[in-house]
Design a protein around this motif. Structure first.
Motif, short mmCIF file in Angstrom:
data_model
loop_
_atom_site.label_atom_id
_atom_site.label_comp_id
_atom_site.label_asym_id
_atom_site.label_seq_id
_atom_site.Cartn_x
_atom_site.Cartn_y
_atom_site.Cartn_z
N THR A 1 0.83 -1.21 0.00
CA THR A 1 0.00 0.00 0.00
C THR A 1 0.86 1.25 0.00
O THR A 1 0.61 2.19 -0.77
N MET A 2 1.88 1.30 0.84
CA MET A 2 2.76 2.46 0.90
C MET A 2 3.57 2.61 -0.39
O MET A 2 3.83 3.73 -0.85
N THR A 3 3.97 1.49 -1.00
CA THR A 3 4.72 1.55 -2.25
C THR A 3 3.85 2.11 -3.37
O THR A 3 4.31 2.94 -4.18
N GLY A 4 2.60 1.67 -3.43
CA GLY A 4 1.69 2.20 -4.45
C GLY A 4 1.43 3.68 -4.28
O GLY A 4 1.40 4.45 -5.26
N ILE A 5 1.24 4.11 -3.02
CA ILE A 5 1.02 5.54 -2.77
C ILE A 5 2.27 6.35 -3.13
O ILE A 5 2.18 7.43 -3.72
N SER A 6 3.46 5.81 -2.81
CA SER A 6 4.70 6.51 -3.15
C SER A 6 4.86 6.65 -4.65
O SER A 6 5.27 7.71 -5.15
N GLY A 7 4.52 5.59 -5.39
CA GLY A 7 4.59 5.68 -6.84
C GLY A 7 3.62 6.69 -7.41
O GLY A 7 3.96 7.44 -8.35
N ALA A 8 2.42 6.74 -6.86
CA ALA A 8 1.44 7.71 -7.33
C ALA A 8 1.87 9.14 -7.02
O ALA A 8 1.70 10.06 -7.83
N MET A 9 2.44 9.35 -5.82
CA MET A 9 2.95 10.67 -5.47
C MET A 9 4.11 11.07 -6.37
O MET A 9 4.24 12.24 -6.76
N LEU A 10 4.96 10.11 -6.71
CA LEU A 10 6.09 10.39 -7.60
C LEU A 10 5.60 10.82 -8.97
O LEU A 10 6.14 11.75 -9.58
N MET A 11 4.57 10.15 -9.48
CA MET A 11 4.00 10.54 -10.76
C MET A 11 3.39 11.93 -10.72
O MET A 11 3.38 12.66 -11.72
N THR A 12 2.87 12.31 -9.55
CA THR A 12 2.20 13.60 -9.42
C THR A 12 3.18 14.76 -9.31
O THR A 12 3.01 15.80 -9.95
N PHE A 13 4.23 14.58 -8.49
CA PHE A 13 5.09 15.71 -8.15
C PHE A 13 6.43 15.73 -8.89
O PHE A 13 7.13 16.74 -8.84
N TYR A 14 6.81 14.64 -9.53
CA TYR A 14 8.12 14.59 -10.18
C TYR A 14 7.95 14.25 -11.66
O TYR A 14 7.23 13.33 -12.02
N LYS A 15 8.63 15.01 -12.50
CA LYS A 15 8.59 14.77 -13.94
C LYS A 15 9.87 14.10 -14.44
O LYS A 15 9.84 13.03 -15.00
N GLY A 16 11.01 14.80 -14.27
CA GLY A 16 12.26 14.27 -14.80
C GLY A 16 12.39 14.55 -16.28
O GLY A 16 11.71 15.43 -16.84
N VAL A 17 13.23 13.80 -16.93
CA VAL A 17 13.47 14.02 -18.36
C VAL A 17 12.32 13.45 -19.17
O VAL A 17 11.62 12.52 -18.75
N GLU A 18 12.13 14.01 -20.35
CA GLU A 18 11.08 13.53 -21.24
C GLU A 18 11.53 12.25 -21.93
O GLU A 18 12.67 12.11 -22.34
N VAL A 19 10.62 11.30 -22.04
CA VAL A 19 10.90 10.01 -22.65
C VAL A 19 10.15 9.94 -23.98
O VAL A 19 8.93 10.10 -24.02
N LYS A 20 10.89 9.69 -25.04
CA LYS A 20 10.29 9.59 -26.36
C LYS A 20 9.82 8.16 -26.59
O LYS A 20 10.53 7.20 -26.33
N MET A 21 8.60 8.04 -27.08
CA MET A 21 8.04 6.73 -27.37
C MET A 21 7.51 6.69 -28.79
O MET A 21 7.05 7.71 -29.34
N LEU A 22 7.59 5.51 -29.40
CA LEU A 22 7.00 5.32 -30.72
C LEU A 22 5.50 5.14 -30.56
O LEU A 22 5.04 4.15 -30.00
N SER A 23 4.75 6.13 -31.00
CA SER A 23 3.30 6.10 -30.79
C SER A 23 2.62 6.91 -31.87
O SER A 23 3.25 7.66 -32.60
N PHE A 24 1.32 6.73 -31.96
CA PHE A 24 0.52 7.53 -32.88
C PHE A 24 -0.23 8.59 -32.07
O PHE A 24 -0.69 8.33 -30.97
N HIS A 25 -0.30 9.78 -32.61
CA HIS A 25 -0.90 10.91 -31.90
C HIS A 25 -2.18 11.33 -32.60
O HIS A 25 -2.17 11.61 -33.80
N ILE A 26 -3.26 11.37 -31.86
CA ILE A 26 -4.55 11.79 -32.38
C ILE A 26 -5.06 12.92 -31.50
O ILE A 26 -5.23 12.74 -30.29
N ASN A 27 -5.27 14.09 -32.09
CA ASN A 27 -5.78 15.24 -31.34
C ASN A 27 -7.30 15.17 -31.34
O ASN A 27 -7.97 15.66 -32.25
N LEU A 28 -7.86 14.53 -30.30
CA LEU A 28 -9.30 14.30 -30.27
C LEU A 28 -10.09 15.57 -30.11
O LEU A 28 -11.24 15.67 -30.57
#
Length: 251
Positions: A49-76
């Motif tokens: 439970t604490m690990t999941g909350i820590s991961g969610a907080m990390l996603m919320t407050f920390y960005k870091g470097v941008e990661v490029k991914m091979l994907s298709f982009h659709i502007n809905l």
């Protein structure tokens, strides 16, 4: 104003990530979960439970470097500019933060109540139909008090109709029925621990479909959420297996 709006969204997201912790505390107070700190299963639930909350907080407050991914982009939404203008000040931020906290606390309490009800009334479809009917009745009354222009109630063949149909069929129908079934089978902590997983889906779907940027913090946070989810599921599985073996040993 844009910084204030970003802070409000970030704070609301951070509070929403506390649903597993709030649910765990309420489940313990209502006697539906045990700590069992001397057992590996109990330690796995708490650490997960604490690990999941820590991961969610990390996603919320920390960005870091941008990661490029091979994907298709659709502007809905056909948006050429950034997010719209934000209004309000510190008062609205406080109201939003308090409302977000009480919403998530109410959702955690609803999981507890639903789990109790499912044990006495194990019929998820009829209970979902009753809840949806009462929610629709209250929504109509509230909307009539707020918006009396009937032209705003009309739905055309556009994204509004798709949104309403998806919210009514999938979110309010299928999801509540499946949630009720899972609550009866596994308990409220098992259901609540999947809440931060929504951030993972939104992050990768947004970078794939909505042309949003994916950052290193999202990937690390996603890994922590998945690891925490696995630990909780492992701990719950151990407890269920132990509870099933106890009656057999007594026989």
């Amino acid at each position: 104003m844009e910084a204030l709006a970003l802070t409000s969204v970030t704070f609301a997201t951070a509070i929403s990530n506390l649903i597993p912790a709030i649910t765990f505390i309420l489940s313990f107070l209502f006697g539906m979960e045990r700590l069992n700190l001397r057992k590996a299963a109990g330690k796995a639930k708490i650490i997960g439970t604490m690990t999941g909350i820590s991961g969610a907080m990390l996603m919320t407050f920390y960005k870091g470097v941008e990661v490029k991914m091979l994907s298709f982009h659709i502007n809905l939404f056909n948006q050429r500019n950034g997010g719209g203008s934000s209004h309000g000040g510190g008062g609205l931020f406080l109201v939003g933060a308090v409302s977000s906290f009480f919403f998530n606390a109410s959702y955690a309490l609803w999981l507890i109540i639903q789990a109790k009800m499912s044990s006495a009334y194990p019929y998820p479809y009829s209970s979902t139909a009753l809840m949806c009917f009462m929610a629709a009745l209250l929504s109509v009354i509230f909307t009539f008090c707020v918006e009396r222009d009937l032209s705003q109630w009309k739905l055309g063949w556009n994204v509004r109709l798709l949104t309403v149909a998806y919210a009514g069929i999938v979110v309010s129908g299928v999801m509540v029925a499946v949630t009720s079934w899972c609550l009866r089978m596994k308990g409220p902590l098992f259901v609540s621990v999947f809440s931060p997983l929504m951030l993972v889906v939104v992050a990768f779907a947004g970078s794939t479909i909505l042309d949003e940027k994916l950052y290193l913090g999202s990937i690390i946070g996603s890994l922590l959420i998945v690891c925490g989810l696995y630990l909780v599921l492992w701990g719950k599985n151990k407890e269920i297996m132990k509870n099933q073996l106890v009656p057999i040993c007594h026989q």
